[in-house]
Design a protein around this motif. Structure first.
Motif, PDB file in Angstrom:
ATOM      1  N   ARG A 175       0.848  -4.706   7.344  1.00  0.00           N
ATOM      2  CA  ARG A 175      -0.087  -4.813   6.212  1.00  0.00           C
ATOM      3  C   ARG A 175       0.493  -3.948   5.107  1.00  0.00           C
ATOM      4  O   ARG A 175       0.639  -2.734   5.268  1.00  0.00           O
ATOM      5  CB  ARG A 175      -1.470  -4.316   6.616  1.00  0.00           C
ATOM      6  CG  ARG A 175      -2.059  -5.147   7.743  1.00  0.00           C
ATOM      7  CD  ARG A 175      -3.309  -4.544   8.329  1.00  0.00           C
ATOM      8  NE  ARG A 175      -4.443  -4.603   7.428  1.00  0.00           N
ATOM      9  CZ  ARG A 175      -5.015  -3.546   6.894  1.00  0.00           C
ATOM     10  NH1 ARG A 175      -4.589  -2.335   7.166  1.00  0.00           N
ATOM     11  NH2 ARG A 175      -6.040  -3.680   6.077  1.00  0.00           N
ATOM     12  N   ALA A 177       0.743  -2.846   0.878  1.00  0.00           N
ATOM     13  CA  ALA A 177      -0.009  -2.803  -0.381  1.00  0.00           C
ATOM     14  C   ALA A 177       0.588  -3.747  -1.431  1.00  0.00           C
ATOM     15  O   ALA A 177       1.772  -3.658  -1.754  1.00  0.00           O
ATOM     16  CB  ALA A 177      -0.024  -1.372  -0.922  1.00  0.00           C
ATOM     17  N   GLU A 180       0.343  -1.850  -5.590  1.00  0.00           N
ATOM     18  CA  GLU A 180       1.026  -0.606  -5.945  1.00  0.00           C
ATOM     19  C   GLU A 180       2.420  -0.981  -6.447  1.00  0.00           C
ATOM     20  O   GLU A 180       3.188  -1.610  -5.713  1.00  0.00           O
ATOM     21  CB  GLU A 180       1.125   0.261  -4.684  1.00  0.00           C
ATOM     22  CG  GLU A 180       1.275   1.728  -4.937  1.00  0.00           C
ATOM     23  CD  GLU A 180       1.284   2.512  -3.620  1.00  0.00           C
ATOM     24  OE1 GLU A 180       0.325   2.396  -2.838  1.00  0.00           O
ATOM     25  OE2 GLU A 180       2.268   3.215  -3.385  1.00  0.00           O
TER      26      GLU A 180
HETATM   27  C1  LIG Z   1       0.494   3.185   6.183  1.00  0.00           C
HETATM   28  C2  LIG Z   1       0.838   2.120   5.182  1.00  0.00           C
HETATM   29  C3  LIG Z   1       1.058   2.459   3.870  1.00  0.00           C
HETATM   30  N1  LIG Z   1       1.345   1.483   2.966  1.00  0.00           N
HETATM   31  C4  LIG Z   1       1.624   1.808   1.546  1.00  0.00           C
HETATM   32  C5  LIG Z   1       0.473   2.441   0.852  1.00  0.00           C
HETATM   33  C6  LIG Z   1       0.991   3.779   0.378  1.00  0.00           C
HETATM   34  O1  LIG Z   1       0.694   4.013  -0.957  1.00  0.00           O
HETATM   35  C7  LIG Z   1       2.482   3.720   0.577  1.00  0.00           C
HETATM   36  C8  LIG Z   1       3.014   5.001   1.110  1.00  0.00           C
HETATM   37  O2  LIG Z   1       4.352   4.864   1.514  1.00  0.00           O
HETATM   38  P1  LIG Z   1       5.304   6.109   1.508  1.00  0.00           P
HETATM   39  O3  LIG Z   1       4.612   7.235   2.208  1.00  0.00           O
HETATM   40  O4  LIG Z   1       6.655   5.699   1.935  1.00  0.00           O
HETATM   41  O5  LIG Z   1       5.343   6.380  -0.019  1.00  0.00           O
HETATM   42  P2  LIG Z   1       5.468   7.745  -0.757  1.00  0.00           P
HETATM   43  O6  LIG Z   1       6.031   8.771   0.162  1.00  0.00           O
HETATM   44  O7  LIG Z   1       4.229   8.010  -1.473  1.00  0.00           O
HETATM   45  O8  LIG Z   1       6.618   7.344  -1.777  1.00  0.00           O
HETATM   46  C9  LIG Z   1       6.836   8.174  -2.865  1.00  0.00           C
HETATM   47  O9  LIG Z   1       7.600   9.280  -2.428  1.00  0.00           O
HETATM   48  C10 LIG Z   1       7.717  10.272  -3.411  1.00  0.00           C
HETATM   49  C11 LIG Z   1       8.660  11.332  -2.860  1.00  0.00           C
HETATM   50  C12 LIG Z   1       8.019   9.778  -4.765  1.00  0.00           C
HETATM   51  O10 LIG Z   1       8.390  10.564  -5.619  1.00  0.00           O
HETATM   52  C13 LIG Z   1       7.652   8.364  -5.147  1.00  0.00           C
HETATM   53  O11 LIG Z   1       8.520   7.803  -6.122  1.00  0.00           O
HETATM   54  C14 LIG Z   1       7.549   7.451  -3.959  1.00  0.00           C
HETATM   55  O12 LIG Z   1       8.829   7.043  -3.493  1.00  0.00           O
HETATM   56  O13 LIG Z   1       2.713   2.678   1.520  1.00  0.00           O
HETATM   57  C15 LIG Z   1       1.451   0.164   3.320  1.00  0.00           C
HETATM   58  O14 LIG Z   1       1.710  -0.716   2.473  1.00  0.00           O
HETATM   59  N2  LIG Z   1       1.254  -0.188   4.633  1.00  0.00           N
HETATM   60  C16 LIG Z   1       0.952   0.764   5.596  1.00  0.00           C
HETATM   61  O15 LIG Z   1       0.781   0.398   6.798  1.00  0.00           O
END
Ligand SMILES: Cc1cn([C@H]2C[C@H](O)[C@@H](COP(=O)(O)OP(=O)(O)O[C@H]3O[C@@H](C)C(=O)[C@@H](O)[C@H]3O)O2)c(=O)[nH]c1=O
Ligand SMILES: NC(=O)C1=CN([C@@H]2O[C@H](COP(=O)(O)OP(=O)(O)OC[C@H]3O[C@@H](n4cnc5c(N)ncnc54)[C@H](OP(=O)(O)O)[C@@H]3O)[C@@H](O)[C@H]2O)C=CC1
Length: 282
Positions: A175, A177, A180
């Motif tokens: 699943r 997002a 985003e």
């Molecule tokens: C648990 C889950 C999350 N998500 C989505 C929603 C959520 O906002 C996103 C989170 O993924 P991540 O934790 O990899 O993303 P995140 O660590 O927030 O990624 C960010 O990292 C920092 C360091 C930055 O500076 C940004 O540019 C960006 O790269 O994934 C799904 O689509 N499916 C899932 O099953």
């Protein structure tokens, strides 16, 4: 020329090492956090005193966006105090500081690509600590280059593609997002453009991302298509995940300023991803 790389074991640090390791014109000192903790001012000064770098490429960061909500102190130590310490040392030893920040400094409410003139309004502790890091550098130094990058992926684990591969192995379907948006950016692109900017002695704040933008959902679909992975991906909403840190819904940045300044074009994210999957096995 002497170059110091901090946070050298991370995904961006490793990409710099791959590129610079065999260059005879460069005296490279690449230190992981065990050898140099950027949050420790005395340690930073000791390294500068003995190595006397001309250029410092700061690849260190506390990047765990959700954990930063509770590990606030550590996040600020690495992302705000770290750059401050490096800036003070660069000021004293007359070194050129290259630093990386994030698209998450924006709140995602703009209806268009973010430019360097847009006011930041970070939504979470990670992003607030990164913005503070930017500000410290700008207050202390003139000879600095800050690149805001987004959705960085490379040959490491601190990226969304790695998480997708993990999820694909453990979940029946994914699943992801679909509400985003930002720009998947290759560590390889970041290194190439940074080295061009260093060559020109560029200073200031720039957005450095691959061209275009996409959603997490489309990024995942494109990645699995390129990898030949047949897995059902269901379009979900950011709010479905109930994550501790708020994230901007649309934080895609424009790379127009850096492209115009350096007279370059930066590849579209899809093209770059296809090459990285083929050539690097990302
Ligand atoms: C648990 C889950 C999350 N998500 C989505 C929603 C959520 O906002 C996103 C989170 O993924 P991540 O934790 O990899 O993303 P995140 O660590 O927030 O990624 C960010 O990292 C920092 C360091 C930055 O500076 C940004 O540019 C960006 O790269 O994934 C799904 O689509 N499916 C899932 O099953
Ligand atoms: N990854 C992403 O999606 C994005 C990254 N950025 C920025 O790009 C830059 C590079 O990130 P990236 O390579 O992806 O991140 P990584 O997490 O892969 O690398 C960061 C490195 O810094 C190290 N580190 C942590 N604390 C310290 C410390 N106190 N002193 C020295 N080093 C430390 C980490 O070690 P350890 O892992 O052992 O803690 C890790 O090796 C960072 O500024 C990051 O904020 C911006 C937007 C998106």
């Amino acid at each position: 020329m002497k170059i110091l790389i901090t946070g050298a074991k991370g995904q961006l640090g490793s990409e710099f090492l791959k590129k610079l390791n065999n260059n005879n014109n460069i005296n490279l000192l690449a230190l992981g956090k065990e050898e140099l903790d950027v949050g420790n001012f005395e340690q930073v000064m000791e390294v500068f005193e003995s190595f006397r770098p001309d250029i410092v490429i700061n690849c260190s960061a506390y990047n765990q966006v959700d954990k930063a909500e509770t590990e606030k102190e550590l996040a600020y130590r690495v992302n705000a105090e770290g750059p401050k310490n490096l800036a003070k040392a660069c000021e004293k030893y007359k070194a050129y500081l290259i630093h990386y920040s994030t698209d998450y400094v924006f709140d995602g409410k703009k209806e268009g690509l973010y430019t360097e003139d847009d006011p930041p309004n970070p939504l979470n502790e990670y992003a607030k600590s990164k913005l503070m890091g930017e500000k410290h550098i700008q207050e202390i130094l003139e000879n600095y280059l800050i690149f805001r990058v987004s959705w960085v992926y490379g040959e490491g684990k601190q990226n969304f593609l790695y998480k997708l591969m993990q999820w694909a192995q453990t979940q029946e379907y994914l699943r992801i997002a679909c509400d985003e948006f930002s720009v998947p950016t290759s560590t390889n692109t970041i290194v190439e453009v940074t080295l061009k900017a260093i060559e020109q002695g560029l200073t200031g704040l720039y957005h450095l991302v691959n061209s275009g933008y996409t959603s997490r959902f489309e990024w995942a679909r494109e990645f699995f298509k390129l990898k030949g992975i047949r897995k059902f991906i269901y379009p979900a909403y950011q709010s479905d995940f109930n994550l501790p840190a708020k994230r901007p819904r649309f934080s895609a940045m424009s790379n127009e300023k850096i492209c115009k300044t350096l007279g370059i074009e930066i590849e579209e994210w899809e093209e770059k991803l296809a090459k990285d999957v083929l050539e690097l096995g990302i």
